[in-house]
Enzyme design. Sequence first.
Site, PDB file in Angstrom:
ATOM      1  N   LEU A 148      -4.341  -6.000  -4.507  1.00 43.62           N
ATOM      2  CA  LEU A 148      -3.368  -4.916  -4.490  1.00 43.62           C
ATOM      3  C   LEU A 148      -1.996  -5.378  -4.015  1.00 43.62           C
ATOM      4  O   LEU A 148      -1.859  -5.937  -2.925  1.00 43.62           O
ATOM      5  CB  LEU A 148      -3.872  -3.781  -3.597  1.00 43.62           C
ATOM      6  CG  LEU A 148      -2.977  -2.547  -3.499  1.00 43.62           C
ATOM      7  CD1 LEU A 148      -2.873  -1.858  -4.854  1.00 43.62           C
ATOM      8  CD2 LEU A 148      -3.512  -1.585  -2.439  1.00 43.62           C
ATOM      9  N   ASP A 149      -0.989  -5.144  -4.858  1.00 49.55           N
ATOM     10  CA  ASP A 149       0.417  -5.432  -4.535  1.00 49.55           C
ATOM     11  C   ASP A 149       0.676  -6.909  -4.236  1.00 49.55           C
ATOM     12  O   ASP A 149       1.619  -7.254  -3.517  1.00 49.55           O
ATOM     13  CB  ASP A 149       0.899  -4.583  -3.351  1.00 49.55           C
ATOM     14  CG  ASP A 149       0.901  -3.098  -3.668  1.00 49.55           C
ATOM     15  OD1 ASP A 149       1.056  -2.748  -4.852  1.00 49.55           O
ATOM     16  OD2 ASP A 149       0.739  -2.287  -2.734  1.00 49.55           O
ATOM     17  N   GLU A 150      -0.155  -7.804  -4.771  1.00 51.56           N
ATOM     18  CA  GLU A 150       0.022  -9.223  -4.505  1.00 51.56           C
ATOM     19  C   GLU A 150       0.155 -10.049  -5.784  1.00 51.56           C
ATOM     20  O   GLU A 150       0.063 -11.275  -5.747  1.00 51.56           O
ATOM     21  CB  GLU A 150      -1.144  -9.752  -3.656  1.00 51.56           C
ATOM     22  CG  GLU A 150      -1.153  -9.193  -2.238  1.00 51.56           C
ATOM     23  CD  GLU A 150      -2.171  -9.880  -1.347  1.00 51.56           C
ATOM     24  OE1 GLU A 150      -2.755 -10.893  -1.782  1.00 51.56           O
ATOM     25  OE2 GLU A 150      -2.373  -9.410  -0.214  1.00 51.56           O
TER      26      GLU A 150
ATOM     27  N   GLY B 221       0.796  -1.212   0.000  1.00 53.48           N
ATOM     28  CA  GLY B 221       0.000   0.000   0.000  1.00 53.48           C
ATOM     29  C   GLY B 221       0.832   1.266   0.000  1.00 53.48           C
ATOM     30  O   GLY B 221       1.973   1.284  -0.469  1.00 53.48           O
TER      31      GLY B 221
END
Length: 290
Positions: free
Chosen positions: A229-231, A203
């Site tokens: 998100l961001d994975e 994040g």
Amino acid sequence: MNPQIITFLIKCPDQKGIITKLTRFFYEEGFNIISSQQYTNSEEEKFFMRVRLSSDDSVIISKIELEGKFKKLAELYHITWKVDYGSKKHKVAIMVSHTSHNLYDLLHRHKEGKLNCEVSMVVSNHLKLKPIAEMFKIPFHYAPITKETKTQQEQSLISLYDQHEIDLIIMARYMQILSEDFINHFSERIINIHHSFLPAFQGANPYKRAHERGVKLIGATAHYATQDLDEGPIIEQGVERVSHESTVSSLKSIGAEIETFVLAKAVNFHLNDQIIVDGNKAIVFPETGE
């Protein structure tokens, strides 16, 4: 006349003799194998292969004929595959917001011939970085966004990218969360740079949170964007040692250098057909000397 270089990316259940079956197929079609890289995930019994072939005028076979023949082999051995003929450069769109270091680095590498692609456009939800695109003579598209206009803005960008036949989207610190519809439309074709060594500090504001935790290593992660998100599948990462004397400002400065290096490597891996995505993992084959 230089021989044509063809790259196959292959994944399938691991099975006895699969390498022989694949290499025999290419040999019998008259291709010369200039490099062959394999990886077997023994835990999941999966096989991955990147094979580079050369052909010249003596090999007379159309793309349709080659893919038709390989499709029969693929069905027999449950192979998922992609093929690239190296006949055209990938068309790339770079998305940015306020931060300039990744954009400048990518455009400089492109100008120096270190990115094998065509940078078709720079897209931003702000006007701040327009002068950098203009300096490198790259078309700039201003795409402002608000909570109320997010759906409309993304649909406009989808139309723009499809119209220009964009092959790869690079989120070079584009500080907006893309919708599931947008990401699915360009599945495995959006690379994001996250200014943290994921999965730590996902994040926003990772350097501030890293400083608060007194970390001794900071890093950056380039990954394919997914709806989580961001994975998404991690392509490349880099780290640098820091100390208790580091400030948030110095962490950002060090981190910016890591980001540019990591992002450029990830983009080149994609452009050079070195990546096979399997679930939420990216199998990245190293560069060869061919």
